[in-house]
Enzyme design. Sequence first.
Site, mmCIF file in Angstrom:
data_model
loop_
_atom_site.group_PDB
_atom_site.id
_atom_site.type_symbol
_atom_site.label_atom_id
_atom_site.label_comp_id
_atom_site.label_asym_id
_atom_site.label_seq_id
_atom_site.Cartn_x
_atom_site.Cartn_y
_atom_site.Cartn_z
ATOM 1 N N THR A 199 42.443 52.663 43.351
ATOM 2 C CA THR A 199 41.524 51.527 43.233
ATOM 3 C C THR A 199 40.156 51.996 43.691
ATOM 4 O OG1 THR A 199 40.933 49.408 44.263
ATOM 5 C CG2 THR A 199 42.377 50.820 45.511
ATOM 6 N N CYS B 164 35.781 50.977 38.235
ATOM 7 C CA CYS B 164 36.986 50.164 38.419
ATOM 8 C C CYS B 164 38.082 50.885 37.659
ATOM 9 C CB CYS B 164 36.782 48.753 37.882
ATOM 10 S SG CYS B 164 38.302 47.771 37.818
#
Length: 230
Positions: A83, A196
């Site tokens: 992440t 992302c």
Amino acid sequence: MKTIGIIGGMSWESTATYYRLLNEKVQEELGGLHSAQCIIYSVDFAEIEKWQTQGDWWKAGDALWYAARSLELAGADFIILATNTMHKVVEIIEERITIPILHIVDATVQSINQKELNKVGLIGTKYTMEQDFYKERIDSSDIDVVVPNEDDRQKVNKIIFDELVYGETKDSSKEYYLKVIQDLVSQGAEGIILGCTEIGLLIQQNDMELPVFDTTEIHVKAAVDEALEE
């Protein structure tokens, strides 16, 4: 081969991509039946997203520390967070474990420096685009960062949480992202960071001429390099 500890589930769509790419990269490097030696701790993203929304980063960090400690006890030699956004809490985790965390921004900065770029555009969640934890780490390497305007940041974020985390990709969303990216180019961006881990499901290098820095792919390469280092 070192054992890679993966903290995933944010979302599981991108964690699945991490797992596939890690194994493909190890097989590419070693051949034969080789695959990545890794352990995955996948969290419940609903809880993490709730704490993000509430601004309770300590609680989110504590949950990821528990995951990291579990991976350490299970035999991981180092850890990657699958992440971008949750690297905001990396210090909360690092101070309570003894194995290193391979930071996604550091790996990305290295890739940008290899291209000798001075200014890059960043798209990601609103937390990554608006808060300092990510941009400042890039800025500290003398690379300027530009982000979309407020309206575009909100829509980019909405597409991530309403579509990409569910593995849903829409042509209209891709067109919108490409428009946002073009706006960043008009501000002088020489390359674009896909900040992302789900954005790579929607945008790839072949969608544009300027360099695209897919943080998932970059992070995976750095992890495999570390795992195979003598």
